[in-house]
Each structure stands twice: as structure tokens, then as C-alpha cells.
Design a protein around this motif. Structure first.
Motif, PDB file in Angstrom:
ATOM      1  N   GLY A  68     -10.421 -30.664 -29.896  1.00  0.00           N
ATOM      2  CA  GLY A  68     -10.711 -31.814 -29.053  1.00  0.00           C
ATOM      3  C   GLY A  68     -10.574 -31.492 -27.575  1.00  0.00           C
ATOM      4  O   GLY A  68     -11.371 -31.956 -26.749  1.00  0.00           O
TER       5      GLY A  68
ATOM      6  N   ARG B 299     -13.592 -30.178 -25.991  1.00  0.00           N
ATOM      7  CA  ARG B 299     -14.770 -31.040 -25.957  1.00  0.00           C
ATOM      8  C   ARG B 299     -14.568 -32.336 -25.184  1.00  0.00           C
ATOM      9  O   ARG B 299     -15.548 -32.946 -24.750  1.00  0.00           O
ATOM     10  CB  ARG B 299     -15.180 -31.402 -27.400  1.00  0.00           C
ATOM     11  CG  ARG B 299     -15.565 -30.210 -28.243  1.00  0.00           C
ATOM     12  CD  ARG B 299     -15.588 -30.572 -29.720  1.00  0.00           C
ATOM     13  NE  ARG B 299     -15.922 -29.417 -30.546  1.00  0.00           N
ATOM     14  CZ  ARG B 299     -17.065 -29.270 -31.203  1.00  0.00           C
ATOM     15  NH1 ARG B 299     -17.986 -30.201 -31.135  1.00  0.00           N
ATOM     16  NH2 ARG B 299     -17.295 -28.199 -31.929  1.00  0.00           N
TER      17      ARG B 299
ATOM     18  N   ASP C 111     -15.802 -36.529 -32.415  1.00  0.00           N
ATOM     19  CA  ASP C 111     -14.811 -35.652 -31.801  1.00  0.00           C
ATOM     20  C   ASP C 111     -13.525 -36.414 -31.502  1.00  0.00           C
ATOM     21  O   ASP C 111     -12.422 -35.898 -31.697  1.00  0.00           O
ATOM     22  CB  ASP C 111     -15.368 -35.057 -30.498  1.00  0.00           C
ATOM     23  CG  ASP C 111     -16.504 -34.081 -30.749  1.00  0.00           C
ATOM     24  OD1 ASP C 111     -16.519 -33.471 -31.825  1.00  0.00           O
ATOM     25  OD2 ASP C 111     -17.375 -33.954 -29.874  1.00  0.00           O
TER      26      ASP C 111
END
Length: 296
Positions: A225, A228, A5
Motif C-alpha cells: 500500500g 501505491r 489498494d
């Protein structure tokens, strides 16, 4: 936090760092507002065609706020500071964004304000300053205020994009925000550019790159992103933009790298590492992801 990620999100500011070379070589002489509009709106409309999903009316006010903060206001402040300040000063002012994100995350998301995050943000400012700031740089009051305004606008967009997560994929969320930001740029562009500009084949190629790669693709990765990774950790990835710009200038524009710039690059990369360590450290007595409850 998964390494995958982080790497995918880091691609966005790294690609943004190529905007300087693309703009100067493929889009010279064009209004930055025209470029901003044609960067945002076509990408947003194309993504809307792909996802075929319009936002519910209840989400429109939030999307207009996010579109303004992440695109319309941010790019307006960015271009204004770029016009009135040397590039190094503008980039250094923009580097305060991670520090603003740390405190806004605490205020809006109830995220812990960690010493490591503050130190990492301060080091990123120092690193960018060494990387791009020259001793001959001159300050301009309006330019400085615009540079700080751009940093605050983007920081607020980062935090609110984490707080306001609609139940849709990142691709759809990106399409909505890009379209909203592009629509808000239309009146500003018409006001500043009364005549329809003419574009050459090179101009169209540059716009296609800025819109599809530097716009649609990068913001899909960026907002993915943000959903997360802790905002303070994501915002630090912004140092990759001036770092990439300096490296590309050295590789393709015959620009030189001095010792101060190398030290600045090392500081910027160290701030990234330190910021990720701070983001991994959970609060005492809290879950490993303290932002998860605030993001819902």
C-alpha cells in the motif's frame, strides 16, 4: 487511488488490532521482546526462502534503517509505553503518527501539506482518545516519551519506505525489512531475557499467528500500500487497529461499549474518509500523484 489498494492495505492495521487478544490469551507471561523477535525474524526468514533473493550490499544500510524504524525501535518504544502507561494513553499517543507523517512527507517527499490531511489526523487522535482513553488514566514521563517515540519511529518508517522503493516486488521488500528488524532485535532480546523461554502448544500457536498472519502477511499488504497510496492516507488507516481491538474485546472478552467509544469510532472512521479525500486532491498545476516523482 484504487479502492482495492485501500481495502487491502486497511487489512493490515485491522489484523494488528487482534494482537491484544492473541497476546493475552496465547502468550501470557512472555517477554514482549521475545514475542517481537519471534514475530519478525521467522517471518522474514520464511519470506526470504520464498523469494530467494538477497538485497544488494548498497541497499543494506537503508534496510537496516527501515528495519529499525518499522520494527526494532517501534516495537521497543511500543512495549515500553505499554508497560508504563494505561493502554488507552499509549494508543492515543500512537495516534499522533498520521500528523507526523503529514509533515514528514512534506519535508522528505515534497508532498503538499493539505488542510484536509491535518484535520483528518487531528480527528483521528480525538477519535482514538474517545475510543480507548479512560478518565482514570495516569501519565508517566518515560512512558509518554516512549509512546511519542514509537509514533515518530513508525511515521519515519512509513515515509522512508515510500521514498526508498527498491526495484523488487513488495513481497521481497517486506522480507528484507522483516529480517533486518528481527536481526536488530536479537541483542536486545538476549540482554533483557537471559534464559531461554519455554513454550506450550498454545504459545506456539499464538506465535505462529503473530508471525505469519500478524507479521508476514500484514506487512506485505502494508508495504504494498505504501508503494501505491500517499503516506498521509496510509497512516490514517492505523486507527483501524484500536477500533478492531475494541470491537473484538466487545465480541469475545465481554467488554462493554459506551456512548463515548461509539462517538470515537465514528470520528475515527470519518477521519479515514476525510484523509482519503485530501489525498485525492492534486496540487494546482501538478500531476494527480504529486508523490510519484519523489518516490523514484
Amino acid at each position: 487511488m484504487q479502492t482495492r489498494d485501500l481495502i487491502l492495505t486497511a487489512l493490515a492495521p485491522a489484523i494488528w488490532g487482534s494482537s491484544y487478544i492473541v497476546t493475552t490469551n496465547f502468550l501470557p507471561g512472555h517477554s514482549p521482546f521475545t514475542v517481537a523477535l519471534l514475530r519478525a525474524l521467522p517471518a522474514g526468514l520464511l519470506l526470504l526462502l520464498l523469494v530467494r533473493q538477497l538485497p544488494p550490499m548498497t541497499w543494506v544500510p537503508k534496510l537496516l534503517v527501515l528495519g529499525a524504524l518499522n520494527f526494532s525501535l517501534f516495537w521497543t518504544f511500543l512495549f515500553l509505553s505499554a508497560y508504563r502507561l494505561p493502554g488507552g494513553v499509549a494508543a492515543t499517543l500512537g495516534a499522533v503518527q498520521p500528523l507526523v507523517v503529514v509533515f514528514l512527507s512534506g519535508l522528505v517527499l515534497n508532498a503538499p501539506i493539505r488542510l484536509a490531511s491535518i484535520l483528518a489526523a487531528a480527528l483521528s487522535i480525538a477519535g482514538v482518545a474517545l475510543l480507548v482513553l479512560t478518565p482514570a488514566a495516569q501519565l508517566d514521563t518515560i512512558g509518554v516519551l516512549a509512546g511519542l517515540g514509537g509514533a515518530i519511529s513508525m511515521a519515519a518508517g512509513v515515509v522512508l519506505a515510500r521514498k526508498w522503493q527498491p526495484p523488487v516486488p513488495p513481497l521481497t521488500f517486506t522480507a528484507w525489512q522483516l529480517t533486518a528488524g528481527g536481526l536488530l532485535l536479537i541483542p536486545l532480546t538476549l540482554w533483557t531475557v537471559p534464559e531461554i523461554p519455554r513454550f506450550t502448544a498454545e504459545n506456539i500457536l499464538g506465535l505462529a499467528y503473530m508471525s505469519l498472519i500478524g507479521g508476514a502477511l500484514t506487512y506485505i499488504l502494508w508495504f504494498r500500500g505504501l508503494a501505491r497510496i500517499e503516506p498521509s492516507a496510509v497512516s490514517l488507516l492505523g486507527v483501524l487497529s484500536p477500533l478492531t481491538a475494541v470491537i473484538l474485546g466487545w465480541l469475545f472478552m465481554q467488554e462493554t461499549l459506551n456512548h463515548y467509544q461509539m462517538i470515537g469510532a465514528a470520528l475515527a472512521l470519518f477521519s479515514l474518509w476525510l484523509g482519503q479525500q485530501g489525498a485525492k486532491a492534486p496540487r494546482r498545476g501538478s500531476p494527480s500523484n504529486p508523490l510519484s516523482a519523489a518516490a523514484k
